[in-house]
Design a protein around this motif. Structure first.
Motif, short mmCIF file in Angstrom:
data_model
loop_
_atom_site.label_atom_id
_atom_site.label_comp_id
_atom_site.label_asym_id
_atom_site.label_seq_id
_atom_site.Cartn_x
_atom_site.Cartn_y
_atom_site.Cartn_z
N LEU B 110 0.85 -1.19 0.00
CA LEU B 110 0.00 0.00 0.00
C LEU B 110 0.89 1.24 0.00
CD1 LEU B 110 -2.66 -1.24 2.58
CD2 LEU B 110 -3.01 -0.92 0.11
N THR B 111 0.42 2.29 -0.65
CA THR B 111 1.24 3.49 -0.84
C THR B 111 0.84 4.58 0.14
OG1 THR B 111 1.19 2.93 -3.18
CG2 THR B 111 2.05 5.12 -2.58
N PRO B 112 1.74 4.97 1.06
CA PRO B 112 1.41 6.08 1.97
C PRO B 112 1.59 7.42 1.26
CG PRO B 112 3.62 5.27 2.42
CD PRO B 112 3.09 4.42 1.31
N ARG B 113 0.67 8.34 1.49
CA ARG B 113 0.81 9.70 0.97
C ARG B 113 0.64 10.64 2.16
NH1 ARG B 113 2.07 8.40 -3.90
NH2 ARG B 113 0.50 7.89 -5.48
N PRO B 114 1.38 11.73 2.15
CA PRO B 114 1.24 12.65 3.29
C PRO B 114 -0.13 13.32 3.32
CG PRO B 114 2.71 13.55 1.61
CD PRO B 114 2.39 12.16 1.18
N LEU B 122 -2.12 8.94 4.34
CA LEU B 122 -3.25 8.48 3.52
C LEU B 122 -2.86 7.18 2.83
CD1 LEU B 122 -3.84 11.56 3.78
CD2 LEU B 122 -4.56 11.54 1.39
N ILE B 123 -3.84 6.36 2.50
CA ILE B 123 -3.59 5.16 1.69
C ILE B 123 -4.04 5.47 0.26
CG2 ILE B 123 -4.07 2.70 1.37
CD1 ILE B 123 -4.71 2.55 4.37
N ALA B 124 -3.06 5.58 -0.64
CA ALA B 124 -3.36 6.03 -2.01
C ALA B 124 -4.34 5.12 -2.72
CB ALA B 124 -2.06 6.12 -2.82
N GLU B 125 -4.28 3.82 -2.45
CA GLU B 125 -5.11 2.84 -3.19
C GLU B 125 -6.59 2.88 -2.81
OE1 GLU B 125 -2.15 2.29 -1.92
OE2 GLU B 125 -0.94 1.61 -3.62
N CYS B 126 -6.94 3.63 -1.76
CA CYS B 126 -8.35 3.67 -1.35
C CYS B 126 -9.12 4.74 -2.11
CB CYS B 126 -8.45 3.90 0.16
SG CYS B 126 -7.96 2.43 1.09
N LYS B 152 -10.37 17.26 6.54
CA LYS B 152 -10.04 17.34 5.11
C LYS B 152 -10.44 16.01 4.46
CE LYS B 152 -7.27 19.12 1.66
NZ LYS B 152 -7.72 20.41 1.10
N ALA B 153 -11.08 16.10 3.29
CA ALA B 153 -11.54 14.88 2.62
C ALA B 153 -11.06 14.88 1.17
CB ALA B 153 -13.07 14.81 2.66
N HIS B 154 -10.55 13.72 0.76
CA HIS B 154 -10.08 13.51 -0.61
C HIS B 154 -10.90 12.35 -1.17
CE1 HIS B 154 -6.22 15.46 0.77
NE2 HIS B 154 -6.56 14.84 1.90
N VAL B 155 -11.54 12.55 -2.31
CA VAL B 155 -12.41 11.51 -2.86
C VAL B 155 -12.12 11.35 -4.35
CG1 VAL B 155 -14.82 10.85 -3.32
CG2 VAL B 155 -14.21 11.93 -1.14
N ALA B 156 -12.08 10.11 -4.82
CA ALA B 156 -11.84 9.85 -6.24
C ALA B 156 -12.93 10.52 -7.08
CB ALA B 156 -11.82 8.34 -6.51
N THR B 157 -12.55 11.02 -8.24
CA THR B 157 -13.51 11.75 -9.07
C THR B 157 -14.53 10.82 -9.70
OG1 THR B 157 -11.80 11.68 -10.77
CG2 THR B 157 -12.08 13.74 -9.59
N LYS B 158 -14.17 9.55 -9.88
CA LYS B 158 -15.14 8.57 -10.34
C LYS B 158 -14.76 7.18 -9.88
CE LYS B 158 -12.90 8.56 -14.80
NZ LYS B 158 -12.94 8.79 -16.21
N PRO B 159 -15.74 6.27 -9.73
CA PRO B 159 -17.17 6.50 -9.97
C PRO B 159 -17.78 7.41 -8.91
CG PRO B 159 -16.85 4.39 -8.91
CD PRO B 159 -15.46 4.93 -9.19
N LYS B 160 -19.03 7.83 -9.14
CA LYS B 160 -19.69 8.71 -8.17
C LYS B 160 -19.86 8.01 -6.83
CE LYS B 160 -23.64 11.79 -7.64
NZ LYS B 160 -24.89 12.29 -8.25
N TYR B 161 -20.23 6.73 -6.87
CA TYR B 161 -20.37 5.94 -5.65
C TYR B 161 -19.48 4.71 -5.74
CZ TYR B 161 -24.62 8.75 -5.46
OH TYR B 161 -25.51 9.79 -5.45
N PRO B 162 -18.69 4.46 -4.71
CA PRO B 162 -17.79 3.29 -4.76
C PRO B 162 -18.54 1.99 -4.44
CG PRO B 162 -17.59 4.37 -2.64
CD PRO B 162 -18.56 5.21 -3.44
N THR B 163 -18.00 0.89 -4.92
CA THR B 163 -18.51 -0.42 -4.49
C THR B 163 -17.69 -0.83 -3.27
OG1 THR B 163 -19.08 -1.02 -6.75
CG2 THR B 163 -18.84 -2.83 -5.18
N THR B 164 -18.37 -0.90 -2.12
CA THR B 164 -17.67 -1.09 -0.85
C THR B 164 -18.00 -2.46 -0.25
OG1 THR B 164 -19.48 0.19 0.12
CG2 THR B 164 -17.40 1.34 -0.27
N VAL B 165 -17.23 -2.82 0.79
CA VAL B 165 -17.45 -4.10 1.46
C VAL B 165 -17.94 -3.84 2.88
CG1 VAL B 165 -15.78 -5.29 0.00
CG2 VAL B 165 -15.01 -4.34 2.18
N HIS B 166 -18.91 -4.64 3.30
CA HIS B 166 -19.59 -4.44 4.58
C HIS B 166 -19.55 -5.77 5.32
CE1 HIS B 166 -21.62 -0.62 3.12
NE2 HIS B 166 -21.04 -1.11 2.05
#
Lengths: 193, 193
Positions: B110-114, B122-126, B152-166
């Motif tokens: 996993l890639t750490p980002r400041p 931060l975990i870049a792959e998330c 502070k929140a960083h969110v991928a530009t797409k998809p609009k909603y992620p497929t997550t695990v519960h």
């Protein structure tokens, strides 16, 4: 009046209270029912979390503008009901109105059933019903956080996992998808938790 | 060593911190990253809840047997990272091992980002990363409950909603399904919440 299309709920069975995380940890919207001094109410709730297995603790955010807030403070009890996706219009309708606008069981054609261990009605149409006692009131004022202990659980015998609705805000719901076991990837001791 | 099959995450953008419920309220398993005094760690977490919009509060259950518990108490910060379903084997692997068994960023590639505002990676792959400050320590001893403010929140530009695990316990996960707007059924004032 909204159109009602509901599936029949199968027979329910007693379910171990220390394993209700199976249904709550995935984060569904739930219906919270309560009663006190001849009044009863239902609220739609999305902010909740498991806080322990044994005792079986659930933290719930119940805003003080909800009539349920007062009913639950007085009766020190509620039922957490897990609705399935076919009830989504009812879930939204319950969230849209205030307890002062009339009895929500009547208004939404929901069937109250007596609980076994607490003074609050179960909602028969929901997949699961968790009877809860309020065990910590100290976080209500600061965080609207009610800490409940689940003392009795009733769960439909099938399907094994319900299709639930999960709220994203702004009117958007995520519907739960498929379920899959990854036991083979777990260390045995991690499966105990 | 487990097989890694991961999707590429799209570019991320700043996201309003008072709207992170879009990703957390549906109840996904998250990865919590933290650092203190040259050590860093990642834990898998399923017990969390939104506790407010503004400030943007999140309650998290972090057991004192996790190394993250100590790191977060010391640094008073963490990052809540939202992994997508392609990371499920990593999510389980991270949950299977203790911080003392070696650096989890290295172990799971996993890639750490400041972070911008807190001292935690931060975990870049998330799909999404929420930088959080610990704002209330008073419930840690009694409930292992950490109250964080997302700053502070960083969110991928797409998809609009992620497929997550519960998580349902016992090795079983629910994968998030489709998303649908029911705005037409909401009273306008209810959409503000």
């Amino acid at each position: 009046m909204m159109q009602i299309r509901r599936k029949q709920i199968s027979r329910k069975r007693d379910f171990p209270v220390d394993d209700i995380r199976r249904f709550l940890e995935p984060g569904p919207i739930v219906l919270v029912s309560s009663a006190s001094k001849g009044r009863r109410n239902i609220m739609t709730m999305g902010w909740h979390m498991i806080m322990g297995f044994s005792p079986s603790l659930v933290g719930c955010f119940i805003w003080d503008q909800n009539e349920s807030h007062e009913l639950i403070r007085r009766s020190k009890a509620c039922v957490i009901n897990v609705p399935t996706a076919d009830l989504i219009e009812t879930v939204i309708g319950v969230g849209n109105c205030h307890g002062s606008e009339g009895d929500k069981f009547d208004r939404f054609s929901l069937t109250p059933r007596p609980a076994k261990k607490v003074d609050a009605p179960l909602i028969a149409e929901c997949y699961a019903n968790f009877e809860c006692k309020l065990v910590d009131t100290s976080l209500i004022r600061r965080y609207s956080l009610f800490v409940f202990e689940c003392v009795k659980a009733h769960v439909a015998t099938k399907p094994k996992y319900p299709t639930t609705v999960h709220y994203r805000g702004h009117g958007v719901f995520m519907i739960s998808g498929h379920n899959r076991s990854y036991r083979r990837l777990f260390k045995p001791e991690m499966l105990e938790e």
